[in-house]
Design an enzyme around this catalytic site. Sequence first.
Site, PDB file in Angstrom:
ATOM      1  N   ARG A  11      44.824  11.589  70.693  1.00  0.00           N
ATOM      2  CA  ARG A  11      44.750  10.662  71.805  1.00  0.00           C
ATOM      3  C   ARG A  11      43.297  10.508  72.224  1.00  0.00           C
ATOM      4  NH1 ARG A  11      47.865  11.616  77.449  1.00  0.00           N
ATOM      5  NH2 ARG A  11      46.233  13.133  77.699  1.00  0.00           N
ATOM      6  N   THR A  24      40.483   6.085  76.361  1.00  0.00           N
ATOM      7  CA  THR A  24      41.503   5.028  76.479  1.00  0.00           C
ATOM      8  C   THR A  24      42.917   5.590  76.584  1.00  0.00           C
ATOM      9  OG1 THR A  24      41.831   4.922  74.089  1.00  0.00           O
ATOM     10  CG2 THR A  24      40.079   3.535  75.023  1.00  0.00           C
ATOM     11  N   ASP A  82      46.355  21.436  77.673  1.00  0.00           N
ATOM     12  CA  ASP A  82      46.232  20.813  76.355  1.00  0.00           C
ATOM     13  C   ASP A  82      46.916  21.712  75.317  1.00  0.00           C
ATOM     14  OD1 ASP A  82      43.848  18.822  74.753  1.00  0.00           O
ATOM     15  OD2 ASP A  82      45.168  20.200  73.681  1.00  0.00           O
ATOM     16  N   ASP A 136      44.812  22.786  72.155  1.00  0.00           N
ATOM     17  CA  ASP A 136      43.766  23.767  72.473  1.00  0.00           C
ATOM     18  C   ASP A 136      44.358  25.139  72.765  1.00  0.00           C
ATOM     19  OD1 ASP A 136      41.644  22.071  72.091  1.00  0.00           O
ATOM     20  OD2 ASP A 136      41.551  21.423  74.174  1.00  0.00           O
TER      21      ASP A 136
HETATM   22  C1  PRP Z   1      48.462  15.747  72.448  1.00  0.00           C
HETATM   23  C2  PRP Z   1      49.904  16.066  72.171  1.00  0.00           C
HETATM   24  C3  PRP Z   1      50.466  14.722  71.784  1.00  0.00           C
HETATM   25  C4  PRP Z   1      49.685  13.773  72.670  1.00  0.00           C
HETATM   26  C5  PRP Z   1      50.557  13.389  73.823  1.00  0.00           C
HETATM   27  O1  PRP Z   1      47.756  15.664  71.283  1.00  0.00           O
HETATM   28  O2  PRP Z   1      50.079  17.062  71.205  1.00  0.00           O
HETATM   29  O3  PRP Z   1      50.296  14.409  70.417  1.00  0.00           O
HETATM   30  O4  PRP Z   1      48.537  14.486  73.138  1.00  0.00           O
HETATM   31  O5  PRP Z   1      49.942  12.424  74.594  1.00  0.00           O
HETATM   32  P1  PRP Z   1      50.526  10.950  74.741  1.00  0.00           P
HETATM   33  O6  PRP Z   1      52.003  11.060  74.928  1.00  0.00           O
HETATM   34  O7  PRP Z   1      49.826  10.433  75.972  1.00  0.00           O
HETATM   35  O8  PRP Z   1      50.154  10.172  73.512  1.00  0.00           O
HETATM   36  P2  PRP Z   1      46.161  15.407  71.264  1.00  0.00           P
HETATM   37  O9  PRP Z   1      45.852  13.957  71.294  1.00  0.00           O
HETATM   38  O10 PRP Z   1      45.538  16.223  72.348  1.00  0.00           O
HETATM   39  O11 PRP Z   1      45.732  15.894  69.836  1.00  0.00           O
HETATM   40  P3  PRP Z   1      45.659  17.389  69.256  1.00  0.00           P
HETATM   41  O12 PRP Z   1      47.084  17.884  69.094  1.00  0.00           O
HETATM   42  O13 PRP Z   1      44.972  17.208  67.942  1.00  0.00           O
HETATM   43  O14 PRP Z   1      44.882  18.235  70.215  1.00  0.00           O
HETATM   44  N1  URA Z   2      48.481  16.263  75.668  1.00  0.00           N
HETATM   45  C1  URA Z   2      48.547  17.566  75.992  1.00  0.00           C
HETATM   46  O1  URA Z   2      48.286  18.444  75.155  1.00  0.00           O
HETATM   47  N2  URA Z   2      48.906  17.902  77.240  1.00  0.00           N
HETATM   48  C2  URA Z   2      49.213  16.979  78.174  1.00  0.00           C
HETATM   49  O2  URA Z   2      49.553  17.350  79.315  1.00  0.00           O
HETATM   50  C3  URA Z   2      49.121  15.617  77.824  1.00  0.00           C
HETATM   51  C4  URA Z   2      48.769  15.289  76.569  1.00  0.00           C
END
Ligand code: PRP
Ligand code: URA
Length: 209
Positions: A104, A108, A200, A203
């Site tokens: 994400r 944006t 997150d 993370d």
């Molecule tokens: C997080 C999570 C989802 C997304 C959810 O991933 O694991 O994939 O955000 O957010 P949304 O419903 O608003 O799209 P992230 O983008 O942080 O990627 P990552 O798992 O690589 O850290």
């Molecule tokens: N992605 C995450 O990992 N946590 C949140 O709360 C939202 C998006």
Amino acid sequence: MSKVHIFDHPLIQHKLTIMRQTSTGPKEFRELLEEISMLMVYEVTRDLPTVDVEIETPICKTTQKMLAGKKLGIVPILRAGLGMVDGIMNLVPACRIGHIGLYRDPQTLEPVEYYCKLPADAEERELLLLDPMLATGGSASDAITLIKKRGCKHIRLVNLIAAPEGIAKVQHDHPDVDIYVAGLDSHLNDHGYIVPGLGDAGDRLFGTK
Ligand code: PRP
Ligand code: URA
């Protein structure tokens, strides 16, 4: 309209509460996500069809039940969805695994796709799309669109925590996809994080912050 299944099992709720806490480190976080995923898949697969088969026990011949119908596939959304794979594979070791890479954009909040590899026969399988967090729903909705473009029709979305905004988006964009969640939280904050949430997920799982 798709159905939303919320798991209120005390074991799942207890483990999820520990995961939410800031004091829970990556090792325990990973273990708990694996355990909850295993408990969730037990319920997610409750309606899978079975077929009668004749077998022989040491005592006699008998007719018993085995799984029938479509084979299962799981598709974690990278990165955080990876944390749900092992728990599910413990219970359904024969299922095939696809991967979708999405992150994400922090400004944006729109999902950016960087990888997609599905099993060759994915369109013949019942697919479980895995991601711990359903926030705005952008990532899950795009991932479902991507899978559907490859011809897959039977998709279930499995999340640990969802916000109402994410559920509404997936239900609007994909009314045929049922959603399974362990926790339905209150709302999103100004940065698109789920409140109260767990922060997150990627993370916390991989210790990258
Ligand atoms: C997080 C999570 C989802 C997304 C959810 O991933 O694991 O994939 O955000 O957010 P949304 O419903 O608003 O799209 P992230 O983008 O942080 O990627 P990552 O798992 O690589 O850290
Ligand atoms: N992605 C995450 O990992 N946590 C949140 O709360 C939202 C998006």
